[in-house]
Scaffold this active site. Structure first.
Site, short mmCIF file in Angstrom:
data_model
loop_
_atom_site.label_atom_id
_atom_site.label_comp_id
_atom_site.label_asym_id
_atom_site.label_seq_id
_atom_site.Cartn_x
_atom_site.Cartn_y
_atom_site.Cartn_z
N SER A 13 32.52 -30.58 38.44
CA SER A 13 31.31 -30.10 39.12
C SER A 13 31.25 -28.56 39.12
O SER A 13 30.15 -27.99 39.05
CB SER A 13 31.21 -30.65 40.54
OG SER A 13 32.18 -30.09 41.38
N LEU A 92 49.86 -22.74 34.62
CA LEU A 92 49.95 -22.05 33.34
C LEU A 92 51.25 -21.25 33.25
O LEU A 92 51.70 -20.68 34.25
CB LEU A 92 48.76 -21.13 33.17
CG LEU A 92 47.41 -21.86 33.05
CD1 LEU A 92 46.26 -20.89 33.24
CD2 LEU A 92 47.31 -22.58 31.71
N HIS A 108 39.75 -22.23 44.34
CA HIS A 108 40.68 -23.01 45.17
C HIS A 108 39.98 -23.37 46.48
O HIS A 108 39.33 -22.53 47.10
CB HIS A 108 41.94 -22.18 45.46
CG HIS A 108 42.94 -22.97 46.25
ND1 HIS A 108 43.73 -23.94 45.68
CD2 HIS A 108 43.25 -22.93 47.57
CE1 HIS A 108 44.50 -24.48 46.62
NE2 HIS A 108 44.23 -23.88 47.77
N ASP A 140 47.42 -15.04 38.47
CA ASP A 140 48.60 -14.30 38.03
C ASP A 140 49.73 -15.32 37.85
O ASP A 140 49.48 -16.52 37.75
CB ASP A 140 48.94 -13.15 38.97
CG ASP A 140 49.36 -13.61 40.35
OD1 ASP A 140 49.57 -14.84 40.54
OD2 ASP A 140 49.52 -12.76 41.25
C1 GRF Z 1 37.65 -28.17 43.38
O1 GRF Z 1 37.77 -28.51 44.73
C2 GRF Z 1 38.39 -26.88 43.09
O2 GRF Z 1 38.38 -26.00 44.16
C3 GRF Z 1 39.79 -27.36 42.83
O3 GRF Z 1 39.64 -28.58 42.15
C4 GRF Z 1 38.39 -29.17 42.47
C5 GRF Z 1 37.68 -29.38 41.18
O4 GRF Z 1 36.45 -30.05 41.34
N1 GRF Z 1 40.55 -26.38 42.09
P1 GRF Z 1 35.48 -30.19 40.11
O5 GRF Z 1 36.26 -30.87 38.99
O6 GRF Z 1 35.03 -28.82 39.70
O7 GRF Z 1 34.35 -31.04 40.58
#
Ligand code: GRF
Length: 200
Positions: A13, A92, A108, A140
């Site tokens: 998403s 990574l 995040h 990082d």
């Molecule tokens: C999101 O909550 C993002 O913050 C985290 O993983 C989830 C990914 O959701 N890193 P999507 O695949 O972008 O819907």
């Protein structure tokens, strides 16, 4: 115009939010690669059906370095300048991070440095926090650690569970991630140590 690659593992998403903002010309960028390490990623399938250049690069059974090298080679051939991690469930290697210094972004679902790692929303609820939110940051060599580009908070309600809080946070993720990429593509930020300063 900046060449942007998106790395994802699942739903996608955030990728869609970035792609839409680019399509609307809110961000001066072109998506030159969408790469997933998982074949069942709905984000990857969406990208395919929309005609984005996509690659499935399975990670299973490969060393971290071997997988990262494969991804890096693909990014080089596509002329990638900026890498957006969007639900990419891999850490990574330092080698990869050094190949794109201050050019890898991540989103995040918490207000970092609180609740790094997996299940950030559940961590916030279990801690009893009253607010959480989303963070876009540079990547990082440490997990969920690099300089913060944008953050936005949301309240945590007494009756929230992981799903309801995740949804509330996801709403703001879809705003701050495109906005952060927009600022970067327009050269509107500079990094001084841990601080990301805005130039507009
Ligand atoms: C999101 O909550 C993002 O913050 C985290 O993983 C989830 C990914 O959701 N890193 P999507 O695949 O972008 O819907």
């Amino acid at each position: 115009m900046k060449n942007v690659a998106v790395l994802l593992s699942g739903r996608g998403s955030n990728f869609i939010a970035l792609a839409e903002a680019i399509k609307q010309k809110e961000i001066l960028a072109e998506i030159v690669a969408v790469i997933s390490n998982r074949s069942n990623s709905t984000g990857l399938n969406y990208a395919r059906t929309k005609g984005y250049p996509t690659w499935l690069i399975p990670s299973r059974g490969k060393s971290r370095e071997a997988f990262d090298q494969e991804v890096a080679s693909r990014l080089k051939t596509t002329g990638t300048e900026i890498v957006c991690l969007a639900g990419f469930m891999r850490i990574l290697s330092p080698l990869f991070v050094q190949m794109f210094p201050q050019r890898i972004l991540n989103i995040h679902p918490s207000l970092l440095p609180s609740f790094p790692g997996l299940h950030a929303q559940r961590q916030a609820i279990e801690w009893g926090a009253k607010i959480s939110g989303g963070t876009v940051h540079f990547v990082d060599e440490k997990l969920d650690h690099g300089p913060i580009i944008l953050q936005q908070s949301v309240p945590i309600m007494d009756d929230d569970d992981e799903n309801s809080l995740s949804e509330r946070i996801l709403d703001i993720e879809h705003k701050i991630y495109p906005e952060a990429l927009r600022l970067i593509c327009r050269n509107l930020i500079k990094i001084e140590g841990r601080k990301v300063l805005r130039l507009d």
